[in-house]
Design an enzyme around this catalytic site. Structure first.
Site, PDB file in Angstrom:
ATOM      1  N   TYR A 177     -51.371  40.935 -14.532  1.00  0.00           N
ATOM      2  CA  TYR A 177     -50.887  40.075 -15.609  1.00  0.00           C
ATOM      3  C   TYR A 177     -52.034  39.317 -16.261  1.00  0.00           C
ATOM      4  O   TYR A 177     -53.090  39.077 -15.647  1.00  0.00           O
ATOM      5  CB  TYR A 177     -49.856  39.061 -15.088  1.00  0.00           C
ATOM      6  CG  TYR A 177     -50.455  37.999 -14.192  1.00  0.00           C
ATOM      7  CD1 TYR A 177     -50.938  36.791 -14.721  1.00  0.00           C
ATOM      8  CD2 TYR A 177     -50.547  38.194 -12.818  1.00  0.00           C
ATOM      9  CE1 TYR A 177     -51.498  35.827 -13.894  1.00  0.00           C
ATOM     10  CE2 TYR A 177     -51.108  37.237 -11.993  1.00  0.00           C
ATOM     11  CZ  TYR A 177     -51.567  36.047 -12.526  1.00  0.00           C
ATOM     12  OH  TYR A 177     -52.127  35.102 -11.711  1.00  0.00           O
ATOM     13  N   PHE A 228     -54.702  30.836 -19.036  1.00  0.00           N
ATOM     14  CA  PHE A 228     -54.773  29.987 -17.845  1.00  0.00           C
ATOM     15  C   PHE A 228     -55.023  30.790 -16.577  1.00  0.00           C
ATOM     16  O   PHE A 228     -55.472  30.252 -15.584  1.00  0.00           O
ATOM     17  CB  PHE A 228     -53.511  29.130 -17.698  1.00  0.00           C
ATOM     18  CG  PHE A 228     -52.246  29.903 -17.471  1.00  0.00           C
ATOM     19  CD1 PHE A 228     -51.898  30.359 -16.203  1.00  0.00           C
ATOM     20  CD2 PHE A 228     -51.380  30.153 -18.515  1.00  0.00           C
ATOM     21  CE1 PHE A 228     -50.722  31.062 -15.994  1.00  0.00           C
ATOM     22  CE2 PHE A 228     -50.195  30.859 -18.309  1.00  0.00           C
ATOM     23  CZ  PHE A 228     -49.867  31.322 -17.049  1.00  0.00           C
ATOM     24  N   ASP A 229     -54.752  32.111 -16.597  1.00  0.00           N
ATOM     25  CA  ASP A 229     -54.992  32.910 -15.392  1.00  0.00           C
ATOM     26  C   ASP A 229     -54.883  34.392 -15.739  1.00  0.00           C
ATOM     27  O   ASP A 229     -54.231  34.775 -16.716  1.00  0.00           O
ATOM     28  CB  ASP A 229     -53.976  32.557 -14.297  1.00  0.00           C
ATOM     29  CG  ASP A 229     -54.390  33.083 -12.928  1.00  0.00           C
ATOM     30  OD1 ASP A 229     -55.560  33.480 -12.779  1.00  0.00           O
ATOM     31  OD2 ASP A 229     -53.552  33.085 -12.014  1.00  0.00           O
ATOM     32  N   ILE A 264     -42.402  31.492  -9.559  1.00  0.00           N
ATOM     33  CA  ILE A 264     -41.629  30.582 -10.392  1.00  0.00           C
ATOM     34  C   ILE A 264     -40.352  31.302 -10.824  1.00  0.00           C
ATOM     35  O   ILE A 264     -40.320  32.530 -10.939  1.00  0.00           O
ATOM     36  CB  ILE A 264     -42.441  30.101 -11.609  1.00  0.00           C
ATOM     37  CG1 ILE A 264     -42.918  31.286 -12.451  1.00  0.00           C
ATOM     38  CG2 ILE A 264     -43.599  29.220 -11.188  1.00  0.00           C
ATOM     39  CD1 ILE A 264     -43.618  30.909 -13.742  1.00  0.00           C
ATOM     40  N   TYR A 313     -43.422  25.400 -14.353  1.00  0.00           N
ATOM     41  CA  TYR A 313     -43.942  24.289 -13.546  1.00  0.00           C
ATOM     42  C   TYR A 313     -43.455  22.926 -14.026  1.00  0.00           C
ATOM     43  O   TYR A 313     -43.896  21.893 -13.520  1.00  0.00           O
ATOM     44  CB  TYR A 313     -45.467  24.333 -13.530  1.00  0.00           C
ATOM     45  CG  TYR A 313     -45.997  25.556 -12.827  1.00  0.00           C
ATOM     46  CD1 TYR A 313     -46.030  25.624 -11.437  1.00  0.00           C
ATOM     47  CD2 TYR A 313     -46.429  26.662 -13.549  1.00  0.00           C
ATOM     48  CE1 TYR A 313     -46.499  26.756 -10.787  1.00  0.00           C
ATOM     49  CE2 TYR A 313     -46.895  27.804 -12.898  1.00  0.00           C
ATOM     50  CZ  TYR A 313     -46.932  27.841 -11.518  1.00  0.00           C
ATOM     51  OH  TYR A 313     -47.390  28.962 -10.878  1.00  0.00           O
ATOM     52  N   PHE A 325     -46.551  35.610 -20.062  1.00  0.00           N
ATOM     53  CA  PHE A 325     -47.187  36.590 -19.188  1.00  0.00           C
ATOM     54  C   PHE A 325     -47.104  37.973 -19.825  1.00  0.00           C
ATOM     55  O   PHE A 325     -46.020  38.411 -20.224  1.00  0.00           O
ATOM     56  CB  PHE A 325     -46.503  36.642 -17.826  1.00  0.00           C
ATOM     57  CG  PHE A 325     -46.619  35.391 -17.021  1.00  0.00           C
ATOM     58  CD1 PHE A 325     -47.684  35.201 -16.166  1.00  0.00           C
ATOM     59  CD2 PHE A 325     -45.657  34.387 -17.132  1.00  0.00           C
ATOM     60  CE1 PHE A 325     -47.796  34.042 -15.421  1.00  0.00           C
ATOM     61  CE2 PHE A 325     -45.756  33.228 -16.390  1.00  0.00           C
ATOM     62  CZ  PHE A 325     -46.830  33.050 -15.523  1.00  0.00           C
TER      63      PHE A 325
END
Length: 562
Positions: free
Chosen positions: A165, A175-176, A195, A221, A238
């Site tokens: 992802y 962010f990731d 999540i 979150y 994502f």
């Protein structure tokens, strides 16, 4: 004169008034940077997250800034949580849009101002960058980018998935990324390991499918955020690619691709098998191939030499059969994987092609395909034979052929000049007979192979016996087919002169062969044999044999002698 002066003054007053800005009566919005794509606009009751700089219209002095605080502002639109002018000015805004909102005092802090920061009757200017937008009614959004043509299985709750992802905020800020770590994200679905929005977004995915999953903050979150990369109340986006999926209850999956006709025997526990394979992950990524090594994989079945799933899958196969085998991790390399070659918890897919198999107890298999009506004699030990042959692997690969040499092959049975399996296959044949002979490796070239013959290969021979000459026992060059002459020297001395030179000896031997009373070793030059026999009898080496040099009653086991 006075009228003219009054008119001039009036005109000048009109010019001056028209040059001054009119009083602000409503919010003024300048959309100076609008993104090309705007899937959603701000509406009443939406929650938003945005950055702003606030300045006074009169002199441009800054009175507030979310940038300076290092934290975006979060609020709900249209419910009086913002000043009226801001509530109006944010309507219809897109994520990543930048706009300037000019708000008159009566739609801001009016004639009172606020907190000593905003004076009375101040016109306020906000430069706003919208970062996020969501609503309490929002659900997880899924946009499918690619779905493979074949989807034998879709991800479901309790499945274990491996996926790649890229994660960004709604504004596009990353962010990731699993790609940056060069490792998939591996987890169970529906067990609280993800999540909530991601748990939901991955359901129904096929291996190889790529989709966009948009998760609202309350399914991500929420008000807390996560670390420094995911702020509070952030919508997450994502781009996910499903690499692998399986369930702990999965069993081996076998798909038969091709089965040859006439399968008389199938593999069983204890057999030794040679097969080619391509090994891939579920997404098609190759990890190993016997074809690239140009060598089959050879192993015993059900002896623990291969992974458990393969041990099971190799049973019940025919020579030449092709299968696709899908092996779940708990029947392969489990959570540990194999170094950098096979990641942990990976489903393995093998496309296999069986080349041959045998059992260490297998005999030589002989099948007569043609037998002539007249069969005056059959081949046996010590016979000289001439035969045609093709030698192939069991997949049809031709290794050797007598046709290649433009002449039949010859051998003496029992002389250990061919492999034991071929020797056995050539025994008991009539001239003109044809056979198909399957030789297991322990009757052939064994574990080491030879020349073009691979190690532990089963060989397939097509044989035709062309000529047969009856032989003599091993170690002999000539044998009597009966008792032979009672008095040997007088029989040899054809002219009765009491001595037998080389020519006379040769005439005697050839006469015995013609009469069927004796036999020379087939496959060896007759003159050479006779010369050796003469040399053995001519004990004093004077070029002739006399009676004293001949035993009238020779021992049966004497070789090359009379």
């Amino acid at each position: 004169m006075e009228l003219t002066l009054f008119t001039l003054v009036l005109c000048l007053y009109d010019v001056i008034v028209s040059c001054l800005p009119a009083p602000f009566v409503d919010v003024v919005v300048d959309r100076y940077d609008i993104p090309r794509m705007c899937p959603r606009e701000v509406e009443t009751e939406d929650f938003i997250r945005y950055h702003f700089n606030g300045t006074f219209h009169a002199d441009g002095e800054k009175f507030d800034s979310s940038h300076d605080r290092g934290k975006a502002f979060i609020s709900q639109v249209g419910l009086g949580r913002l000043i009226t002018g801001m509530d109006r000015g944010l309507q219809g805004m897109c994520v990543n849009e930048q706009r300037r909102i000019t708000i008159p005092p009566h739609l801001a802090y009016g004639s009172i101002g606020t907190g000593g920061v905003v004076p009375p009757d101040a016109v306020l200017v906000y430069d706003v960058l919208l970062l996020d937008i969501w609503n309490t009614e929002d659900e997880v959004q899924i946009r499918r980018l690619h779905k493979p043509a074949s989807c034998p299985r879709a991800a479901a709750a309790s499945d274990f998935v491996r996926y790649h992802y890229n994660g960004t905020l709604l504004s596009g800020a990353p962010f990731d990324s699993s790609y940056s770590r060069n490792a998939t994200y591996d987890t169970y679905l529906g067990q609280g390991a993800l999540i909530k929005g991601m748990d939901e977004g991955l359901l129904g995915m096929c291996v190889g499918e790529r989709r966009i999953i948009i998760v609202p903050p309350f399914l991500a979150y929420g008000e807390i955020g996560n670390g420094t990369r995911i702020p509070p109340q952030a919508t997450l986006v994502f781009e996910a690619l499903l690499v692998d999926v399986f369930n702990a209850n999965d069993d081996l999956m076998v798909e038969v691709k091709e089965v040859p006709e006439g399968c008389a025997r199938r593999t069983a526990s204890g057999d030794y098998i040679r097969y080619h394979y391509n090994g891939t992950f579920q997404d098609g990524t190759a990890f190993d191939s016997s074809y690239k090594r140009n060598s089959t994989y050879n192993t015993y079945i059900d002896r623990g030499h291969v992974i458990r799933g393969m041990d099971r899958a190799l049973q019940g196969l025919c020579i030449g059969e092709k299968r696709r085998i899908v092996i779940p991790p708990h029947m392969a390399y489990g959570e540990a994987g194999v170094g950098e070659l096979i990641p942990g918890s990976t489903v393995l897919v093998f496309d296999i092609h069986v080349i041959d198999f045998h059992n260490p107890e297998d005999p030589v298999d002989i099948k007569v395909t043609h037998k002539p009506r007249d069969c005056e004699g059959t081949s046996e030990a010590d016979d000289w034979i001439q035969y045609r042959y093709n030698c192939s692997l069991m997949d049809g690969t031709l290794l050797y052929s007598s046709d290649h040499y433009d002449a039949p092959s010859v051998t003496t049975l029992g002389a250990d000049k061919v492999i034991p399996g071929l020797e056995k296959g050539l025994g008991g044949m009539c001239v003109g007979e044809k056979r198909e002979v399957v030789v297991p490796p322990h009757w052939g070239h064994g574990e080491n192979g030879a020349g073009e013959v691979p190690s532990s290969a089963v060989l397939f021979f097509e044989l035709e016996l062309m000529e047969l000459k009856k032989g003599v026992p091993d170690g002999y060059m000539f044998v009597w087919l009966g008792d032979g002459p009672d008095l040997l020297f007088p029989a040899m001395d054809l002219n009765g002169d009491q001595e037998v030179p080389r020519e006379e000896f040769s005439a005697f031997i050839m006469r015995q062969v013609e009469l069927g009373d004796g036999r020379l070793r087939p496959g060896v030059d007759a003159d050479t044999i006779i010369q050796d026999m003469f040399n053995n009898q001519d004990r004093n080496k004077d070029g002739k044999i006399v009676e004293s040099e001949v035993d009238d009653e020779p021992e049966p086991a004497r070789r090359d002698e009379l």
